[in-house]
Scaffold this motif. Structure first.
Motif, PDB file in Angstrom:
ATOM      1  N   ASN A  85       0.806  -1.232   0.000  1.00 39.42           N
ATOM      2  CA  ASN A  85       0.000   0.000   0.000  1.00 39.42           C
ATOM      3  C   ASN A  85       0.831   1.269   0.000  1.00 39.42           C
ATOM      4  O   ASN A  85       0.260   2.361  -0.008  1.00 39.42           O
ATOM      5  N   ALA A  86       2.145   1.145   0.057  1.00 45.98           N
ATOM      6  CA  ALA A  86       2.980   2.351   0.121  1.00 45.98           C
ATOM      7  C   ALA A  86       2.852   3.148  -1.174  1.00 45.98           C
ATOM      8  O   ALA A  86       2.945   2.568  -2.260  1.00 45.98           O
ATOM      9  N   PRO A  87       2.641   4.462  -1.071  1.00 44.75           N
ATOM     10  CA  PRO A  87       2.622   5.272  -2.294  1.00 44.75           C
ATOM     11  C   PRO A  87       3.942   5.139  -3.055  1.00 44.75           C
ATOM     12  O   PRO A  87       3.957   5.141  -4.275  1.00 44.75           O
ATOM     13  N   ARG A  88       5.056   5.034  -2.329  1.00 51.07           N
ATOM     14  CA  ARG A  88       6.323   4.810  -3.014  1.00 51.07           C
ATOM     15  C   ARG A  88       7.230   3.983  -2.109  1.00 51.07           C
ATOM     16  O   ARG A  88       7.353   4.259  -0.919  1.00 51.07           O
ATOM     17  N   VAL A  89       7.843   2.955  -2.706  1.00 52.05           N
ATOM     18  CA  VAL A  89       8.800   2.129  -1.972  1.00 52.05           C
ATOM     19  C   VAL A  89      10.197   2.646  -2.295  1.00 52.05           C
ATOM     20  O   VAL A  89      10.564   2.770  -3.462  1.00 52.05           O
ATOM     21  N   VAL A  90      10.956   2.971  -1.245  1.00 55.46           N
ATOM     22  CA  VAL A  90      12.340   3.416  -1.410  1.00 55.46           C
ATOM     23  C   VAL A  90      13.229   2.309  -0.840  1.00 55.46           C
ATOM     24  O   VAL A  90      12.988   1.826   0.268  1.00 55.46           O
ATOM     25  N   VAL A  91      14.218   1.897  -1.611  1.00 53.92           N
ATOM     26  CA  VAL A  91      15.005   0.726  -1.208  1.00 53.92           C
ATOM     27  C   VAL A  91      15.687   0.942   0.133  1.00 53.92           C
ATOM     28  O   VAL A  91      15.538   0.132   1.040  1.00 53.92           O
ATOM     29  N   ALA A  92      16.438   2.018   0.265  1.00 51.52           N
ATOM     30  CA  ALA A  92      17.178   2.192   1.519  1.00 51.52           C
ATOM     31  C   ALA A  92      17.291   3.663   1.869  1.00 51.52           C
ATOM     32  O   ALA A  92      17.442   4.507   0.990  1.00 51.52           O
ATOM     33  N   PRO A  93      17.218   3.985   3.171  1.00 55.46           N
ATOM     34  CA  PRO A  93      17.474   5.363   3.575  1.00 55.46           C
ATOM     35  C   PRO A  93      18.944   5.696   3.306  1.00 55.46           C
ATOM     36  O   PRO A  93      19.772   4.783   3.240  1.00 55.46           O
ATOM     37  N   LEU A  98      23.093  -2.287   1.326  1.00 57.23           N
ATOM     38  CA  LEU A  98      22.499  -3.613   1.222  1.00 57.23           C
ATOM     39  C   LEU A  98      23.491  -4.670   1.677  1.00 57.23           C
ATOM     40  O   LEU A  98      24.694  -4.518   1.504  1.00 57.23           O
ATOM     41  N   GLN A  99      22.929  -5.729   2.184  1.00 56.87           N
ATOM     42  CA  GLN A  99      23.702  -6.919   2.516  1.00 56.87           C
ATOM     43  C   GLN A  99      24.395  -7.386   1.220  1.00 56.87           C
ATOM     44  O   GLN A  99      23.749  -7.494   0.188  1.00 56.87           O
ATOM     45  N   ASP A 100      25.702  -7.629   1.266  1.00 59.19           N
ATOM     46  CA  ASP A 100      26.459  -8.105   0.098  1.00 59.19           C
ATOM     47  C   ASP A 100      26.320  -7.201  -1.116  1.00 59.19           C
ATOM     48  O   ASP A 100      26.341  -7.685  -2.240  1.00 59.19           O
ATOM     49  N   GLU A 101      26.140  -5.907  -0.897  1.00 66.28           N
ATOM     50  CA  GLU A 101      26.020  -5.015  -2.064  1.00 66.28           C
ATOM     51  C   GLU A 101      27.273  -5.155  -2.926  1.00 66.28           C
ATOM     52  O   GLU A 101      28.389  -5.158  -2.420  1.00 66.28           O
ATOM     53  N   GLY A 102      27.053  -5.324  -4.226  1.00 64.76           N
ATOM     54  CA  GLY A 102      28.181  -5.444  -5.142  1.00 64.76           C
ATOM     55  C   GLY A 102      28.575  -6.888  -5.419  1.00 64.76           C
ATOM     56  O   GLY A 102      29.441  -7.147  -6.255  1.00 64.76           O
ATOM     57  N   ALA A 103      27.946  -7.863  -4.738  1.00 66.41           N
ATOM     58  CA  ALA A 103      28.248  -9.273  -5.024  1.00 66.41           C
ATOM     59  C   ALA A 103      27.792  -9.593  -6.452  1.00 66.41           C
ATOM     60  O   ALA A 103      26.845  -8.985  -6.952  1.00 66.41           O
ATOM     61  N   PRO A 104      28.480 -10.541  -7.129  1.00 64.92           N
ATOM     62  CA  PRO A 104      28.112 -10.858  -8.514  1.00 64.92           C
ATOM     63  C   PRO A 104      26.650 -11.283  -8.619  1.00 64.92           C
ATOM     64  O   PRO A 104      26.172 -12.040  -7.772  1.00 64.92           O
ATOM     65  N   GLN A 106      24.098  -9.618  -8.097  1.00 64.52           N
ATOM     66  CA  GLN A 106      23.191  -8.852  -7.242  1.00 64.52           C
ATOM     67  C   GLN A 106      23.102  -7.413  -7.718  1.00 64.52           C
ATOM     68  O   GLN A 106      24.121  -6.779  -7.981  1.00 64.52           O
ATOM     69  N   ALA A 107      21.874  -6.915  -7.823  1.00 72.31           N
ATOM     70  CA  ALA A 107      21.676  -5.538  -8.268  1.00 72.31           C
ATOM     71  C   ALA A 107      22.108  -4.567  -7.166  1.00 72.31           C
ATOM     72  O   ALA A 107      22.068  -4.904  -5.977  1.00 72.31           O
ATOM     73  N   THR A 108      22.523  -3.382  -7.554  1.00 71.23           N
ATOM     74  CA  THR A 108      22.820  -2.337  -6.566  1.00 71.23           C
ATOM     75  C   THR A 108      21.508  -1.706  -6.111  1.00 71.23           C
ATOM     76  O   THR A 108      20.464  -1.859  -6.755  1.00 71.23           O
ATOM     77  N   ALA A 109      21.588  -0.963  -5.006  1.00 69.49           N
ATOM     78  CA  ALA A 109      20.386  -0.293  -4.492  1.00 69.49           C
ATOM     79  C   ALA A 109      19.773   0.602  -5.575  1.00 69.49           C
ATOM     80  O   ALA A 109      18.558   0.652  -5.735  1.00 69.49           O
ATOM     81  N   ARG A 110      20.631   1.265  -6.331  1.00 73.98           N
ATOM     82  CA  ARG A 110      20.135   2.156  -7.374  1.00 73.98           C
ATOM     83  C   ARG A 110      19.387   1.366  -8.466  1.00 73.98           C
ATOM     84  O   ARG A 110      18.337   1.783  -8.933  1.00 73.98           O
ATOM     85  N   ARG A 166      13.486 -11.511  -8.932  1.00 74.30           N
ATOM     86  CA  ARG A 166      13.068 -10.498  -9.888  1.00 74.30           C
ATOM     87  C   ARG A 166      13.713  -9.133  -9.603  1.00 74.30           C
ATOM     88  O   ARG A 166      14.110  -8.428 -10.520  1.00 74.30           O
ATOM     89  N   TYR A 167      13.816  -8.768  -8.316  1.00 67.94           N
ATOM     90  CA  TYR A 167      14.215  -7.389  -7.980  1.00 67.94           C
ATOM     91  C   TYR A 167      15.590  -7.261  -7.341  1.00 67.94           C
ATOM     92  O   TYR A 167      16.169  -6.178  -7.324  1.00 67.94           O
ATOM     93  N   TRP A 168      16.123  -8.333  -6.762  1.00 67.71           N
ATOM     94  CA  TRP A 168      17.352  -8.209  -5.976  1.00 67.71           C
ATOM     95  C   TRP A 168      18.545  -8.786  -6.722  1.00 67.71           C
ATOM     96  O   TRP A 168      19.592  -8.185  -6.810  1.00 67.71           O
ATOM     97  N   TYR A 169      18.388  -9.996  -7.253  1.00 65.26           N
ATOM     98  CA  TYR A 169      19.512 -10.556  -8.021  1.00 65.26           C
ATOM     99  C   TYR A 169      19.043 -11.143  -9.349  1.00 65.26           C
ATOM    100  O   TYR A 169      19.125 -12.333  -9.587  1.00 65.26           O
ATOM    101  N   PRO A 170      18.540 -10.234 -10.214  1.00 64.73           N
ATOM    102  CA  PRO A 170      17.977 -10.666 -11.499  1.00 64.73           C
ATOM    103  C   PRO A 170      19.020 -11.287 -12.430  1.00 64.73           C
ATOM    104  O   PRO A 170      18.639 -12.028 -13.337  1.00 64.73           O
ATOM    105  N   ASP A 171      20.306 -10.987 -12.213  1.00 58.15           N
ATOM    106  CA  ASP A 171      21.321 -11.499 -13.143  1.00 58.15           C
ATOM    107  C   ASP A 171      21.994 -12.752 -12.636  1.00 58.15           C
ATOM    108  O   ASP A 171      22.961 -13.228 -13.232  1.00 58.15           O
TER     109      ASP A 171
END
Ligand code: HEC
Length: 174
Positions: A85-93, A98-104, A106-110, A166-171
């Motif tokens: 129901n959130a008008p807008r979902v923002v990944v991170a303040p 993110l946990q393991d940000e930059g791991a092969p 895995q998508a970045t927050a952006r 679908r959204y976190w590690y699509p590749d």
């Protein structure tokens, strides 16, 4: 005086409306602090229900287990609804990574933010699936039905995974 009251009541209405819908929901703290911990509780009770042959059996669970299950399912459902129901979902303040940000794979927050912004309705549908499976746990708890609990536990895994793939590690290689 009369106009003063009109102004005050419309101000109050405005404040109430602003409260009703937070313009932004931060996903990462919700995943970390609520979704992951409540899921762990749901799975723990689901695992406890398994007998030596791996079949779900209500004989393995106490009244306290069912109560714990219902509580966790309620919190999970509320978290899922707040995402849906959130008008807008923002990944991170700002400043939270993110946990393991930059791991092969895995998508970045952006990137994740762009995937969500491109398809907010699909993202909300995944959150609704999480609310639905929470309802499955609530029904299982209400009727102390271990088979329904087993089904919900298995489905919960799939619901988390479907949104993450679908959204976190699509590749990630499938
Ligand atoms: C509606 C989509 C969606 C559903 C459903 C979902 N997640 Fe997530 N989750 C995400 C996204 C997107 C990320 C990556 C961005 C982030 O870390 O917040 C994520 C990240 C996470 C993280 C890592 C947080 C961190 O520190 O970076 C955990 C843990 C997690 N999810 C647990 C779960 C569990 C357990 C479930 C199922 C009970 C679940 N999620 C269901 C979308 C979802």
């Amino acid at each position: 005086m009369k106009y003063g009251w009109v102004a005050l009541s419309s101000l109050l209405a405005f404040v109430a409306a602003a409260h009703a819908a937070d313009p932004e929901l931060f996903l990462l703290p919700l995943m970390k602090d609520t979704v992951a911990s409540q899921a762990q509780m749901l799975w723990d009770v689901g695992n406890k229900a398994l007998d030596d042959d791996g079949n779900a059996s209500s004989a393995k669970l106490t009244a306290a287990d069912w109560t714990k299950l219902a509580g966790a399912a309620q919190k999970m459902k509320a978290a899922a609804a707040s995402i849906a129901n959130a008008p807008r979902v923002v990944v991170a303040p700002a400043g939270m990574t993110l946990q393991d940000e930059g791991a092969p794979g895995q998508a970045t927050a952006r990137q994740i933010q762009a995937f969500i912004d491109d398809n907010p309705k699909d993202f909300a549908d995944h959150a609704r699936a999480l609310a639905d499976v929470s309802d499955g746990f609530l029904r299982a708890a209400a009727s102390k039905d271990a088979t329904a609990l087993g089904d919900a536990s298995a489905r919960l895994d799939e619901v988390c995974e479907a949104c993450h793939v679908r959204y976190w590690y699509p590749d990630q290689p499938k």
